[in-house]
Design a protein around this motif. Sequence first.
Motif, PDB file in Angstrom:
ATOM      1  N   PRO A  59       0.816  -1.214   0.000  1.00  0.00           N
ATOM      2  CA  PRO A  59       0.000   0.000   0.000  1.00  0.00           C
ATOM      3  C   PRO A  59       0.851   1.267   0.000  1.00  0.00           C
ATOM      4  CG  PRO A  59      -0.779  -1.561   1.659  1.00  0.00           C
ATOM      5  CD  PRO A  59       0.535  -2.075   1.166  1.00  0.00           C
ATOM      6  N   ILE A  60       0.395   2.271  -0.739  1.00  0.00           N
ATOM      7  CA  ILE A  60       0.973   3.606  -0.602  1.00  0.00           C
ATOM      8  C   ILE A  60       0.524   4.192   0.730  1.00  0.00           C
ATOM      9  CG2 ILE A  60       1.000   5.961  -1.510  1.00  0.00           C
ATOM     10  CD1 ILE A  60       0.575   4.843  -4.289  1.00  0.00           C
ATOM     11  N   LEU A  61      -0.752   4.023   1.020  1.00  0.00           N
ATOM     12  CA  LEU A  61      -1.336   4.574   2.243  1.00  0.00           C
ATOM     13  C   LEU A  61      -2.050   3.470   3.007  1.00  0.00           C
ATOM     14  CD1 LEU A  61      -3.313   7.880   2.670  1.00  0.00           C
ATOM     15  CD2 LEU A  61      -4.289   5.738   3.504  1.00  0.00           C
ATOM     16  N   ARG A  62      -1.815   3.452   4.319  1.00  0.00           N
ATOM     17  CA  ARG A  62      -2.526   2.506   5.169  1.00  0.00           C
ATOM     18  C   ARG A  62      -3.035   3.246   6.415  1.00  0.00           C
ATOM     19  NH1 ARG A  62      -2.061  -3.008   5.687  1.00  0.00           N
ATOM     20  NH2 ARG A  62      -0.031  -3.059   4.638  1.00  0.00           N
ATOM     21  N   ALA A  63      -4.333   3.053   6.689  1.00  0.00           N
ATOM     22  CA  ALA A  63      -4.932   3.588   7.911  1.00  0.00           C
ATOM     23  C   ALA A  63      -5.207   2.420   8.849  1.00  0.00           C
ATOM     24  CB  ALA A  63      -6.223   4.325   7.592  1.00  0.00           C
ATOM     25  N   GLU A  64      -4.828   2.571  10.112  1.00  0.00           N
ATOM     26  CA  GLU A  64      -4.974   1.478  11.076  1.00  0.00           C
ATOM     27  C   GLU A  64      -5.702   1.968  12.326  1.00  0.00           C
ATOM     28  OE1 GLU A  64      -1.016   0.129  11.842  1.00  0.00           O
ATOM     29  OE2 GLU A  64      -0.825  -0.903   9.902  1.00  0.00           O
ATOM     30  N   GLY A  65      -6.821   1.328  12.623  1.00  0.00           N
ATOM     31  CA  GLY A  65      -7.531   1.568  13.878  1.00  0.00           C
ATOM     32  C   GLY A  65      -7.986   2.991  14.104  1.00  0.00           C
ATOM     33  N   LEU A  66      -8.432   3.666  13.039  1.00  0.00           N
ATOM     34  CA  LEU A  66      -8.822   5.068  13.180  1.00  0.00           C
ATOM     35  C   LEU A  66     -10.140   5.195  13.946  1.00  0.00           C
ATOM     36  CD1 LEU A  66      -8.005   6.661   9.707  1.00  0.00           C
ATOM     37  CD2 LEU A  66      -6.611   6.600  11.774  1.00  0.00           C
ATOM     38  N   ARG A  67     -10.110   6.067  14.943  1.00  0.00           N
ATOM     39  CA  ARG A  67     -11.305   6.374  15.735  1.00  0.00           C
ATOM     40  C   ARG A  67     -11.493   7.890  15.785  1.00  0.00           C
ATOM     41  NH1 ARG A  67     -13.406   2.696  19.310  1.00  0.00           N
ATOM     42  NH2 ARG A  67     -13.915   4.388  20.766  1.00  0.00           N
ATOM     43  N   LYS A  68     -12.769   8.307  15.691  1.00  0.00           N
ATOM     44  CA  LYS A  68     -13.081   9.722  15.782  1.00  0.00           C
ATOM     45  C   LYS A  68     -14.477   9.887  16.358  1.00  0.00           C
ATOM     46  CE  LYS A  68     -12.392  14.143  15.087  1.00  0.00           C
ATOM     47  NZ  LYS A  68     -11.340  14.889  15.831  1.00  0.00           N
ATOM     48  N   GLY A  69     -14.570  10.688  17.423  1.00  0.00           N
ATOM     49  CA  GLY A  69     -15.856  10.928  18.046  1.00  0.00           C
ATOM     50  C   GLY A  69     -16.221  12.395  18.037  1.00  0.00           C
ATOM     51  N   PHE A  70     -17.523  12.666  17.980  1.00  0.00           N
ATOM     52  CA  PHE A  70     -18.073  14.003  18.108  1.00  0.00           C
ATOM     53  C   PHE A  70     -19.118  13.959  19.210  1.00  0.00           C
ATOM     54  CE2 PHE A  70     -16.755  13.501  13.670  1.00  0.00           C
ATOM     55  CZ  PHE A  70     -15.915  14.593  13.520  1.00  0.00           C
ATOM     56  N   PRO A  71     -19.531  15.096  19.732  1.00  0.00           N
ATOM     57  CA  PRO A  71     -20.512  15.077  20.814  1.00  0.00           C
ATOM     58  C   PRO A  71     -21.749  14.244  20.461  1.00  0.00           C
ATOM     59  CG  PRO A  71     -19.638  17.287  20.559  1.00  0.00           C
ATOM     60  CD  PRO A  71     -19.077  16.474  19.431  1.00  0.00           C
ATOM     61  N   GLY A  72     -21.957  13.181  21.216  1.00  0.00           N
ATOM     62  CA  GLY A  72     -23.138  12.352  21.030  1.00  0.00           C
ATOM     63  C   GLY A  72     -23.022  11.283  19.975  1.00  0.00           C
TER      64      GLY A  72
ATOM     65  N   ALA B 297      -8.357  17.473   7.238  1.00  0.00           N
ATOM     66  CA  ALA B 297      -9.427  18.301   7.801  1.00  0.00           C
ATOM     67  C   ALA B 297      -9.722  17.931   9.251  1.00  0.00           C
ATOM     68  CB  ALA B 297     -10.691  18.160   6.952  1.00  0.00           C
ATOM     69  N   TYR B 298      -9.610  16.629   9.598  1.00  0.00           N
ATOM     70  CA  TYR B 298      -9.797  16.145  10.964  1.00  0.00           C
ATOM     71  C   TYR B 298      -8.542  15.419  11.407  1.00  0.00           C
ATOM     72  CZ  TYR B 298     -14.933  16.652  10.410  1.00  0.00           C
ATOM     73  OH  TYR B 298     -16.202  17.111  10.215  1.00  0.00           O
ATOM     74  N   ARG B 299      -8.364  15.347  12.728  1.00  0.00           N
ATOM     75  CA  ARG B 299      -7.304  14.524  13.297  1.00  0.00           C
ATOM     76  C   ARG B 299      -7.952  13.368  14.051  1.00  0.00           C
ATOM     77  NH1 ARG B 299      -2.417  16.872  16.206  1.00  0.00           N
ATOM     78  NH2 ARG B 299      -1.579  14.984  15.261  1.00  0.00           N
ATOM     79  N   PRO B 300      -7.416  12.162  13.933  1.00  0.00           N
ATOM     80  CA  PRO B 300      -8.026  11.020  14.626  1.00  0.00           C
ATOM     81  C   PRO B 300      -7.837  11.100  16.133  1.00  0.00           C
ATOM     82  CG  PRO B 300      -5.981  10.364  13.562  1.00  0.00           C
ATOM     83  CD  PRO B 300      -6.250  11.762  13.120  1.00  0.00           C
ATOM     84  N   ASP B 301      -8.813  10.563  16.880  1.00  0.00           N
ATOM     85  CA  ASP B 301      -8.658  10.435  18.333  1.00  0.00           C
ATOM     86  C   ASP B 301      -7.692   9.297  18.665  1.00  0.00           C
ATOM     87  OD1 ASP B 301     -10.551  12.445  18.599  1.00  0.00           O
ATOM     88  OD2 ASP B 301     -12.222  11.036  18.739  1.00  0.00           O
ATOM     89  N   GLU B 302      -7.767   8.246  17.858  1.00  0.00           N
ATOM     90  CA  GLU B 302      -6.866   7.102  18.006  1.00  0.00           C
ATOM     91  C   GLU B 302      -6.544   6.557  16.624  1.00  0.00           C
ATOM     92  OE1 GLU B 302      -8.292   4.045  20.617  1.00  0.00           O
ATOM     93  OE2 GLU B 302      -9.189   5.478  22.022  1.00  0.00           O
ATOM     94  N   GLY B 303      -5.493   5.722  16.564  1.00  0.00           N
ATOM     95  CA  GLY B 303      -5.097   5.107  15.303  1.00  0.00           C
ATOM     96  C   GLY B 303      -3.972   5.873  14.630  1.00  0.00           C
ATOM     97  N   ARG B 304      -3.552   5.376  13.485  1.00  0.00           N
ATOM     98  CA  ARG B 304      -2.442   6.020  12.785  1.00  0.00           C
ATOM     99  C   ARG B 304      -2.584   5.849  11.282  1.00  0.00           C
ATOM    100  NH1 ARG B 304       2.916   2.196  13.357  1.00  0.00           N
ATOM    101  NH2 ARG B 304       1.992   0.239  12.613  1.00  0.00           N
ATOM    102  N   VAL B 305      -1.880   6.730  10.547  1.00  0.00           N
ATOM    103  CA  VAL B 305      -1.832   6.692   9.087  1.00  0.00           C
ATOM    104  C   VAL B 305      -0.386   6.522   8.670  1.00  0.00           C
ATOM    105  CG1 VAL B 305      -2.280   7.946   6.950  1.00  0.00           C
ATOM    106  CG2 VAL B 305      -3.870   8.165   8.877  1.00  0.00           C
ATOM    107  N   LEU B 306      -0.139   5.599   7.741  1.00  0.00           N
ATOM    108  CA  LEU B 306       1.214   5.348   7.242  1.00  0.00           C
ATOM    109  C   LEU B 306       1.267   5.597   5.742  1.00  0.00           C
ATOM    110  CD1 LEU B 306       0.391   2.817   9.419  1.00  0.00           C
ATOM    111  CD2 LEU B 306       2.866   2.516   9.229  1.00  0.00           C
ATOM    112  N   MET B 307       2.353   6.216   5.299  1.00  0.00           N
ATOM    113  CA  MET B 307       2.636   6.388   3.879  1.00  0.00           C
ATOM    114  C   MET B 307       3.926   5.644   3.583  1.00  0.00           C
ATOM    115  SD  MET B 307       0.370   8.350   2.213  1.00  0.00           S
ATOM    116  CE  MET B 307       1.267   9.046   0.818  1.00  0.00           C
ATOM    117  N   ASP B 308       3.850   4.701   2.640  1.00  0.00           N
ATOM    118  CA  ASP B 308       5.018   3.874   2.290  1.00  0.00           C
ATOM    119  C   ASP B 308       5.612   3.210   3.532  1.00  0.00           C
ATOM    120  OD1 ASP B 308       4.901   4.621  -0.488  1.00  0.00           O
ATOM    121  OD2 ASP B 308       5.778   6.540   0.076  1.00  0.00           O
ATOM    122  N   GLY B 309       4.735   2.795   4.451  1.00  0.00           N
ATOM    123  CA  GLY B 309       5.158   2.088   5.658  1.00  0.00           C
ATOM    124  C   GLY B 309       5.657   2.967   6.779  1.00  0.00           C
ATOM    125  N   ARG B 310       5.656   4.291   6.582  1.00  0.00           N
ATOM    126  CA  ARG B 310       6.156   5.222   7.597  1.00  0.00           C
ATOM    127  C   ARG B 310       4.998   6.025   8.165  1.00  0.00           C
ATOM    128  NH1 ARG B 310       7.680  10.528   7.238  1.00  0.00           N
ATOM    129  NH2 ARG B 310       7.398  10.448   4.960  1.00  0.00           N
TER     130      ARG B 310
END
Length: 500
Positions: A4-17, A54-67
């Motif tokens: 993968p060029i881009l990999r998202a792992e375990g992304l979490r994002k919450g808003f009120p309610g 536009a948003y930042r995750p509460d948890e998880g990470r994003v990798l580009m080319d494994g970094r």
Amino acid sequence: MSEPILRAEGLRKGFPGVQALDGVDLSLCPGEVHVLLGENGAGKSTLIKMLSGAYRPDEGRVLMDGRQVDIRTAGDAQRLGISTIYQEFNLVPELSVAENLSLGRPPRRFGLIDKGAMVRQARELLARVEVDVDPRTPVARLGIARMQMVEIAKALALNARVLIMDEPTAVLTTSEVDKLFVLVRQLRDEGVAVAFITHHLEEIAAIGDRVTVLRDGRSVAEVPADTAQDELVRLMVGRPIDQQFPRRPAELGEPLLKVTGLSRRGAFDDVSFEVRAGEVVGISGLVGAGRTEVARAVFGADRYDSGEVTVRGRRLPPHDVHAAMEAGLGLVPEDRKGQGLVLTADIGENLGLVTLRDATRAGFVDRKGQRTAATKVADQLAIRMTGLNQEVRTLSGGNQQKVVIGKWLVADAHVLILDEPTRGIDVGAKVEIYQLVNELTDSGRAVLMISSDLPEILGMSDRILVMARGRLVGELAAGEATQDDVMALAVTEVEGSRAR
């Protein structure tokens, strides 16, 4: 499969309610079109907004080319090679097409902006997406479909490694979609990783390689793009949809809307039709055929040079929206966010917009009466909300569209013009809108439906009018017509047409 060029792992994002994303994984590989599928509110928009800064995750990470990378802004995403085409356009209406295409990075010569080079670059980009638009034209003068193609051209200018496309075909006709798919395949063959969001199930097998299905903020499945549509729907909504276009013909009554010889130089010419009580009349045609222009003129939003419009036997004065509404005519515009809603107002206020004048006495608004009527319609339409005080901008696309339609129900409109009524809406919400159309015609109302979605036009209309180059070129009985029949008329060359 390539790494993968881009990999998202375990992304979490919450808003009120609400927990918008709850541990989502996604991988985007070079030379692949990866389709993201899910209902409105499933988390697709939140996911791509995190990938685009536009948003930042509460948890998880994003990798580009494994970094692992930290995407804090849109500039960070662009520097990493991530370009996003949002469903809501990021264009400056007052600027020209060329200025929008080079916004933030204009070509310069001797320290000054080189406008000649800017226009030349814009012509090259527009030619790549096959759009015949003068680069010097202000974006505000473009229709929604051409704005979409300008957005795509703007993304191509960045030479991205990862291209995220959010509902790029929502306002395009079949021929425009075909051109776009040729371009997407070229980018895929060049090694670009494409994330493609669509609510048109028939597009998935045509353009996709893999599909990730999101539901309630979670990734519930990853399947091949040739997976059967029924199975995709089941995965997406958690239940089967028995009938995609549940049109229920109603008993026809007298003509409620009559349009005779309507013309405006450069837009449409000698347009005549009628819509009867209990009837859905569809209008189809290619982008630029004049469909939306006719709808806006009928409603009084735009001027016309000649002809007449009659609603329930009452001839309307030209260019008079108030007279149209008083006669019982309503318009659900193609751009619901820009023209159909006040996004910073709440649901109750939006539902009462049309009746606000009638509900005002001596400068005071009957808020109790407005709220009572809004509550009744919100319940009737099953708008998913925390209450009438919820800001309408926080609703999903399908529920926003219900609010736009609902304000005309509060006003007891007898004729509704629906311009692209299911644009950007998932299959489950579409069926709810279609059921509402049935309820409108069952109650003796008339519906004029404009849509670029041919299956929708064929499935939900009783009669189909086809426009080409500003003129009506044919009428078809929906039960007998095919997509080929409609397209054969839509590409008709109209001799002497004055439309653009």
